[in-house]
Design a protein around this motif. Sequence first.
Motif, PDB file in Angstrom:
ATOM      1  N   ALA A 295      42.878  43.975 -57.040  1.00 53.05           N
ATOM      2  CA  ALA A 295      42.412  44.853 -58.120  1.00 53.05           C
ATOM      3  C   ALA A 295      43.594  45.381 -58.926  1.00 53.05           C
ATOM      4  N   GLY A 296      43.536  45.205 -60.226  1.00 51.13           N
ATOM      5  CA  GLY A 296      44.578  45.712 -61.103  1.00 51.13           C
ATOM      6  C   GLY A 296      45.818  44.857 -61.192  1.00 51.13           C
TER       7      GLY A 296
ATOM      8  N   SER B  96      37.952  37.386 -56.496  1.00 46.21           N
ATOM      9  CA  SER B  96      38.296  38.773 -56.813  1.00 46.21           C
ATOM     10  C   SER B  96      38.341  39.568 -55.516  1.00 46.21           C
TER      11      SER B  96
ATOM     12  N   LYS C 152      47.926  41.171 -61.932  1.00 49.16           N
ATOM     13  CA  LYS C 152      47.846  39.982 -62.765  1.00 49.16           C
ATOM     14  C   LYS C 152      47.991  38.709 -61.933  1.00 49.16           C
TER      15      LYS C 152
END
Length: 478
Positions: free
Chosen positions: A423-424, A298, A426
Amino acid sequence: MHDIKWIREEPNGLINALVRRGTSSEEATALVDGLIALDETRRAGIAELEVLQARRNAASKEIGAAKKAGENDRAEALMAEVGALKTDIPALEEQVKAAEGELHNRLAAIPNVPLPEVPEGADEHGNVEIALVGQKIGFPFVAKQHFEIGEGLGQMDFEAAAKLSGARFVVLKNKLARLERAIGQFFIDTHTEEHGYTEVAPPILVNDAAMFGTAQLPKFRDDQFTAIRQTSLQEQVKVGLERAEARLHDQGITGVAFRQAFDGYFLEEANKAQTDALWLIPTAEVPLTNLVAQSILSEEELPLRFTALTPCFRAEAGSAGRDTRGMIRQHQFNKVEMVSITTPEQSGDEHERMLACAQAVLKKLGLHFRVVTLCTGDMGFASAKTYDIEVWLPGQNAFREISSCSTCTDFQARRMNARYRPAGAKAPRYLHTLNGSGVAVGRAMVAILENYQNADGSVTVPDVLVPYMGGLTRIEKN
């Protein structure tokens, strides 16, 4: 590793990069054209394969319908068609697999693309000095080289090492052995306590995938050492059976075809098992960078910063006749490595930060050094931009490399399939990887011996190392 889609869409991008690295325009163009042609063959094969597979599935369904309708002649014709397709499809699959393997191998042999700001040049003479730190020491006597100092102290023994292991090894004794340990401990403590790196104690034996991921393989195979584990006949048979079955199952081969292929696979795998080998790491960059292989991180986890103090092993296959005396170029040496895993947006700043961390430990040691940006003809295979730190050695009257800090952009990440999810977003993106010496322990010892030598042959211990030396301030002859 490069993205073939990028090469298809922007062939001149790779051509220009190869030319900057010293390949002729004609050779670069031919190489890129060959890649694109091979990719077209691969893609055409995949497209044809999809058509044949779809037709096989449709025809298989039509057989039942024809039989149900009493259309026996049609059913027989369809069964013949399916039978032919079952022969054609595996053959085409092998062709596609061969094209994919060849494309992969060709891409794996192409170096990284230099960043735009990297200076162009054919060799080390094209490198650009960007910083000069400290001053040369003026000795009131003729400065000795490190091996003269170490041997004079009776604590550096190359002859004993040669009896044990051959050339390019050393035995350190007494206070010089402790000094080497102290230097490494000082480096690792500084990077973890002051620079925010996480200390790792990694394996120093790694597999093919790890070496490929950081681009030591296949290009630099001859520069590496391997550790071979001899296996018994019983173990060979067991491993051969397990691996052959696994390969056949992975390929979906069953029935008669399974039995036909099994013997060949078994012999191949049993022979491999006879001399199973792992690679001795040339640098801790290999295990540290591969900690994120086959992962999707992430964005919040980044950047990751790792450091390790490990032995390193290099065959030095291309260095015959160079630095044959002393500790400059050895088969075994200790080094503190720094690795950063980050996003494309952060990697430029992270590169500068890593360079600053490497410089910091040398400043603490009070050593004179310079920083150079390597030109396109001198930078490493996996690097997109490299800074070298070269420390001054008064005994040699020369600057010598003691640290190399490189950003590899997404080159290594593609080889090891290391990605992160913004972040955010797909879809994941490839990470950027960076590595740097923080720094080479043996070369730091060389620099300390030559810069802190005294007229009587003793060596003053740098202030920051005194606590690591148990309060000792001077190393004297045994």
